[in-house]
Design a protein around this motif. Structure first.
Motif, mmCIF file in Angstrom:
data_model
loop_
_atom_site.group_PDB
_atom_site.id
_atom_site.type_symbol
_atom_site.label_atom_id
_atom_site.label_comp_id
_atom_site.label_asym_id
_atom_site.label_seq_id
_atom_site.Cartn_x
_atom_site.Cartn_y
_atom_site.Cartn_z
ATOM 1 N N HIS A 82 -26.949 19.821 -41.565
ATOM 2 C CA HIS A 82 -26.389 19.049 -40.432
ATOM 3 C C HIS A 82 -26.449 17.694 -40.673
ATOM 4 O O HIS A 82 -25.763 16.751 -40.228
ATOM 5 C CB HIS A 82 -26.685 19.489 -39.109
ATOM 6 N N ASP A 83 -27.869 17.130 -40.763
ATOM 7 C CA ASP A 83 -28.221 15.699 -41.121
ATOM 8 C C ASP A 83 -27.265 14.974 -42.209
ATOM 9 O O ASP A 83 -26.908 13.864 -42.219
ATOM 10 C CB ASP A 83 -29.704 15.745 -41.423
ATOM 11 N N PHE A 84 -27.165 15.932 -43.446
ATOM 12 C CA PHE A 84 -26.405 15.376 -44.479
ATOM 13 C C PHE A 84 -24.926 15.123 -43.935
ATOM 14 O O PHE A 84 -24.460 14.168 -44.226
ATOM 15 C CB PHE A 84 -26.348 16.363 -45.498
ATOM 16 N N ALA A 85 -24.349 16.213 -43.214
ATOM 17 C CA ALA A 85 -23.007 15.912 -42.871
ATOM 18 C C ALA A 85 -23.107 14.762 -41.951
ATOM 19 O O ALA A 85 -22.006 14.124 -42.313
ATOM 20 C CB ALA A 85 -22.506 17.416 -42.136
ATOM 21 N N GLU A 116 -10.516 24.201 -39.796
ATOM 22 C CA GLU A 116 -11.504 23.466 -39.815
ATOM 23 C C GLU A 116 -11.319 22.043 -38.899
ATOM 24 O O GLU A 116 -12.146 21.481 -38.490
ATOM 25 C CB GLU A 116 -12.726 23.357 -40.623
ATOM 26 N N GLY A 117 -9.823 21.831 -39.139
ATOM 27 C CA GLY A 117 -9.515 20.571 -38.549
ATOM 28 C C GLY A 117 -10.131 19.097 -39.096
ATOM 29 O O GLY A 117 -10.423 18.194 -38.223
ATOM 30 N N TRP A 118 -10.289 19.024 -40.481
ATOM 31 C CA TRP A 118 -11.100 17.996 -41.067
ATOM 32 C C TRP A 118 -10.716 16.663 -40.530
ATOM 33 O O TRP A 118 -9.612 16.450 -40.107
ATOM 34 C CB TRP A 118 -10.767 18.032 -42.346
ATOM 35 N N TYR A 119 -11.914 15.802 -40.282
ATOM 36 C CA TYR A 119 -11.459 14.276 -39.825
ATOM 37 C C TYR A 119 -10.626 13.615 -40.785
ATOM 38 O O TYR A 119 -10.650 13.797 -41.886
ATOM 39 C CB TYR A 119 -13.147 13.717 -40.008
ATOM 40 N N ARG A 120 -9.644 12.833 -40.066
ATOM 41 C CA ARG A 120 -8.523 12.190 -40.679
ATOM 42 C C ARG A 120 -8.314 10.748 -40.166
ATOM 43 O O ARG A 120 -7.230 10.223 -40.320
ATOM 44 C CB ARG A 120 -7.316 12.821 -40.786
ATOM 45 N N ARG A 133 -16.035 17.507 -42.355
ATOM 46 C CA ARG A 133 -15.831 18.899 -41.744
ATOM 47 C C ARG A 133 -16.715 18.526 -40.592
ATOM 48 O O ARG A 133 -16.509 19.242 -39.342
ATOM 49 C CB ARG A 133 -16.654 19.932 -42.697
ATOM 50 N N TRP A 134 -17.800 17.792 -40.462
ATOM 51 C CA TRP A 134 -18.861 17.704 -39.504
ATOM 52 C C TRP A 134 -18.066 16.928 -38.210
ATOM 53 O O TRP A 134 -18.145 17.354 -36.950
ATOM 54 C CB TRP A 134 -19.742 16.655 -39.779
ATOM 55 N N ALA A 135 -16.927 15.900 -38.389
ATOM 56 C CA ALA A 135 -16.484 15.274 -37.318
ATOM 57 C C ALA A 135 -15.196 15.846 -36.928
ATOM 58 O O ALA A 135 -14.456 15.246 -36.335
ATOM 59 C CB ALA A 135 -16.262 14.002 -37.742
ATOM 60 N N GLY A 136 -14.621 16.662 -37.843
ATOM 61 C CA GLY A 136 -13.624 17.630 -37.548
ATOM 62 C C GLY A 136 -13.384 18.346 -36.117
ATOM 63 O O GLY A 136 -14.177 18.507 -35.401
ATOM 64 N N LYS A 137 -12.149 18.789 -35.744
ATOM 65 C CA LYS A 137 -12.028 19.508 -34.430
ATOM 66 C C LYS A 137 -11.520 20.959 -34.920
ATOM 67 O O LYS A 137 -10.221 21.136 -35.236
ATOM 68 C CB LYS A 137 -11.071 18.827 -33.713
ATOM 69 N N ILE A 138 -12.338 21.574 -34.874
ATOM 70 C CA ILE A 138 -12.164 23.057 -35.196
ATOM 71 C C ILE A 138 -10.994 23.605 -34.282
ATOM 72 O O ILE A 138 -11.149 23.710 -33.293
ATOM 73 C CB ILE A 138 -13.291 23.985 -35.382
ATOM 74 N N THR A 139 -10.048 24.464 -34.874
ATOM 75 C CA THR A 139 -9.106 25.002 -34.374
ATOM 76 C C THR A 139 -9.290 26.535 -33.667
ATOM 77 O O THR A 139 -8.475 27.077 -32.627
ATOM 78 C CB THR A 139 -7.944 25.344 -35.193
ATOM 79 N N TYR A 150 -17.995 27.272 -30.629
ATOM 80 C CA TYR A 150 -18.101 26.230 -31.321
ATOM 81 C C TYR A 150 -17.928 25.073 -30.393
ATOM 82 O O TYR A 150 -17.192 24.814 -29.578
ATOM 83 C CB TYR A 150 -16.750 25.966 -32.479
ATOM 84 N N GLN A 151 -18.929 23.964 -30.763
ATOM 85 C CA GLN A 151 -18.803 22.557 -30.166
ATOM 86 C C GLN A 151 -18.203 21.506 -30.662
ATOM 87 O O GLN A 151 -18.934 20.742 -31.484
ATOM 88 C CB GLN A 151 -20.293 22.425 -29.669
ATOM 89 N N GLY A 152 -16.866 21.441 -30.543
ATOM 90 C CA GLY A 152 -16.318 20.375 -31.297
ATOM 91 C C GLY A 152 -15.797 20.717 -32.748
ATOM 92 O O GLY A 152 -14.752 20.748 -33.145
ATOM 93 N N SER A 153 -16.825 20.865 -33.831
ATOM 94 C CA SER A 153 -16.443 21.275 -34.911
ATOM 95 C C SER A 153 -17.222 22.287 -35.402
ATOM 96 O O SER A 153 -17.861 23.221 -34.667
ATOM 97 C CB SER A 153 -16.801 19.933 -35.971
ATOM 98 N N ILE A 154 -17.039 22.745 -36.801
ATOM 99 C CA ILE A 154 -17.735 23.741 -37.392
ATOM 100 C C ILE A 154 -19.139 23.623 -37.420
ATOM 101 O O ILE A 154 -20.024 24.437 -37.707
ATOM 102 C CB ILE A 154 -17.291 23.878 -38.945
ATOM 103 N N TYR A 155 -19.594 22.321 -37.297
ATOM 104 C CA TYR A 155 -21.066 22.049 -37.178
ATOM 105 C C TYR A 155 -21.743 21.960 -36.048
ATOM 106 O O TYR A 155 -22.846 21.540 -35.647
ATOM 107 C CB TYR A 155 -21.337 20.480 -38.181
ATOM 108 N N ASP A 156 -20.890 22.158 -34.989
ATOM 109 C CA ASP A 156 -21.036 21.915 -33.518
ATOM 110 C C ASP A 156 -21.634 20.685 -33.219
ATOM 111 O O ASP A 156 -22.896 20.342 -32.728
ATOM 112 C CB ASP A 156 -22.452 23.065 -33.108
#
Length: 311
Positions: A82-85, A116-120, A133-139, A150-156
């Protein structure tokens, strides 16, 4: 391993944005370890400081303050996946040493981009896969493996954005995170090795090498090659197994059985002690689970929920 005088080593499991749990755990560690031993202890944080819990910003404030508050302790801050992302989103990871671009790592996982709605938004073109992936908006709403939403993204990651005062997925986070926090994330290590660590075994207290890494080391791959890649922070890799793997990194590689080596990790959402394999992540980022630590050499487990007398 040869017997020798024990040094206090505390390995602290995944905090995941829960400042009150971290503060209580730290107080409990101070209470149950003799003062001189605590003040000179080796403290290894096993990674995953952000996401899921509401207070990532305060957690990082706390961690950044420790070397100033406890100057005689040695502090090791491992990077979790999570920290890496989080760092990847902020541009706080090194560029690949071979001159390649992060976008080359997107291809292997592009079948997941839509789900996963990757950040764009701002800066995505030069971003590592895990930052997108971290900042994306999972569908999808529900994580069937964890049984949670999920809280926002695949990473919560939504609570991390909110802790810095910006909406999930907003490029404003790039400016909202203080430079001190960016430096903290930049400086996280992917692996830590320590010699002369003592541990109680069925044959008495033994002393030897300890390797701390967020998820673990892969079986079937040469250990020294893995360690070399982790120390170099090889960001060519779109998914670093030692930070995010599961079954592949659960056990100690056979190479490390002679001489025997302690391998300690967090990440797995379990508290698992099997000989010299220590997995310390009882919390798993879940609100109702405790955050735990293990104290060596005695293998004492301390939790934020323990009813210990606070100093």
């Amino acid at each position: 391993m040869e017997e020798r005088k024990a040094r206090t080593v505390c390995c602290i499991g995944d905090v995941h944005g829960y400042i009150s749990k971290l503060q209580s755990l730290w107080s409990n560690l101070e209470s149950c370890i003799p003062r001189l031993d605590f003040d000179s202890a080796l403290i290894i944080f096993l990674g995953d400081y952000c996401d899921r819990g509401p207070d990532t910003r305060l957690v990082i404030d706390f961690l950044v303050s420790l070397p100033f508050r406890y100057p005689r302790q040695k502090h090791v801050f491992l990077s979790g996946n999570h920290d890496f992302a989080f760092a990847a989103f902020l541009g706080a990871i090194p560029q690949p040493q071979d001159g390649s671009e992060f976008r080359e790592g997107w291809k292997e996982y592009e079948m997941s981009e839509e789900r996963e709605g990757w950040y764009r938004e701002e800066g995505y073109q030069g971003m590592h896969l895990q930052g997108r992936r971290w900042a994306g908006k999972i569908t999808v709403r529900f994580n069937t493996i964890k049984g949670t939403e999920y809280q926002g993204s695949i990473y919560d990651a939504e609570p991390t954005f909110k802790s810095y005062g910006v909406p999930h997925g907003s490029s404003d986070l790039l400016r909202a995170v203080p430079e001190e926090h960016k430096k903290f994330l930049t400086d996280l290590v992917w692996v830590h090795e320590e010699d002369n660590v003592c541990i109680e075994t069925s044959d008495g207290v033994k002393t030897g090498r300890l390797i701390a890494v967020h998820a673990g080391l892969q079986k079937g791959k040469k250990v020294e090659e893995q360690l070399s890649s982790l120390k170099a922070k090889d960001t060519r890799i779109p998914k670093v197994e030692a930070l995010s793997g599961r079954k592949s990194v659960w056990d100690i590689p056979e190479e490390l059985t002679e001489p025997p080596t302690i391998v300690v990790s967090g990440h797995h959402g379990k508290l698992h002690i099997d000989g010299l394999r220590l997995i310390i992540d009882e919390g798993g980022g879940l609100e109702n689970n405790p955050v735990a630590a293990i104290i060596l050499p005695g293998l004492k487990i301390v939790r934020d929920t323990d009813p210990l007398v606070k100093q």
